[in-house]
Design an enzyme around this catalytic site. Structure first.
Site: not given
Ligand code: GLV
Ligand code: GLV
Length: 317
Positions: A236, A265, A283
């Protein structure tokens, strides 16, 4: 008939399995779900198959009076208020296991892309800059025989080490607790974080985001790293203080970074775009066709079990 809401357009297998038992609504165009929309869903649906971009904080969860299970389409579940779900025994499930190999493969592709400057080299060719073979053109850095530091030796960290066996690396790891099985399998050495950072040529992060791991890597930690170290993050974004990493990359304090995850994000700090020593992915850690199907199946199965009065398979707490 019980009702299930799927918050994103995930592989059809989930809808297919769930439709055999329940009424299913899918957010097919991935439209943004506001806080109010999530609360509304929580009052209307018996189960929600959620995505990691749906933030379920205490306020929202306390108002989702109807939902019996939240099946998160991810292994990470930091989009839920962990204390609140623990205290209130709210059923949240995740998708562990099935994505470990795929995510490790993503981390490894980032590692090679950074070490051998693959993306930069591709840009170079496309831009018509190549004038012929040249002995010093785009020199990278070897991986074999180097020291690998794995932060978080869970399922994904384990698979990462396993896949790199042929590269004969010295393996250091840092984890919440020692893992003797991991040590034995990979001849790995347990290290405190600082020690791992000082000694590793490659550092790869595979921890969940929690209050303990948030900003685990800041300027202080980056300053400990070797000046030709590579940092890979597929966990993360907020595990790293991004500003500090950008500054280090700009000043070439480390060799480079490969990142699949970011603090905010999908907003990317535009300073990243100027950095040739950094590879950026949107991602896609678990984004293989096979794995995404398995994740959809697991999420659906957890919902089916709970709505039929059984126990979930992948309860997060
Ligand atoms: C993806 O980031 C996941 O947690 O599965
Ligand atoms: C995730 O599946 C992990 O434990 O690394």
């Amino acid at each position: 008939m019980k009702k299930v809401y799927i918050t994103m357009n995930i592989p059809e297998i989930a809808e297919k399995l769930l439709k055999e038992e329940f009424e299913v609504v899918v957010n097919t165009d991935n439209k943004f779900l506001s806080k109010e929309a999530l609360i509304q869903l929580g009052c209307e649906y018996d189960a929600i198959l959620s995505a990691l971009t749906n933030i379920f904080d205490e306020d929202i969860l306390s108002k989702c009076t109807k939902t019996k299970i939240f099946a998160n389409y991810a292994v990470g579940f930091n989009n839920f208020d962990i204390d609140y779900i623990k205290e209130n025994s709210i059923i949240v499930t995740n998708t562990p296991g099935v994505l470990s190999d795929t995510t490790a493969e993503t981390a490894i592709s980032l590692l090679f892309a950074v070490s051998r400057r693959v993306v930069e080299a591709d840009r170079f060719v496309r831009e018509g800059k190549w004038e012929g073979f040249s002995p010093k053109l785009l020199l990278g850095k070897d991986i074999y025989n180097k020291t690998l530091g794995i932060i978080g030796a869970g399922r994904i960290g384990h698979r990462f080490a396993e896949k790199l066996r042929g590269f004969h690396m010295k393996i250091l790891y840092h984890n919440r607790e020692r893992d003797l099985c991991f040590e034995k399998s990979f001849n790995a050495e347990y290290c405190e974080l600082d020690d791992l950072l000082k000694r590793s040529d490659i550092v790869t992060i595979h921890v969940p985001l929690t209050e303990k791991t948030r900003y685990m890597i800041t300027k202080k930690e980056i300053d400990l790293m070797k000046d030709d170290a590579i940092l890979i993050n597929t966990s993360r974004g907020s595990v790293i203080k991004e500003e500090d990493l950008i500054e280090a990359l700009e000043n070439k304090k480390i060799y480079g970074a490969g990142l699949d995850v970011f603090e905010d994000e999908p907003n990317i700090n535009s300073r990243f775009f100027e950095l040739n020593n950094t590879v950026l992915l949107p991602h896609i850690g678990s984004a293989s066709k096979e794995t995404r199907e398995m994740m959809a199946t697991i999420a659906a199965k957890n919902i089916i079990r709970v709505l039929k009065g059984g126990e979930p398979i992948n309860l997060v707490y």
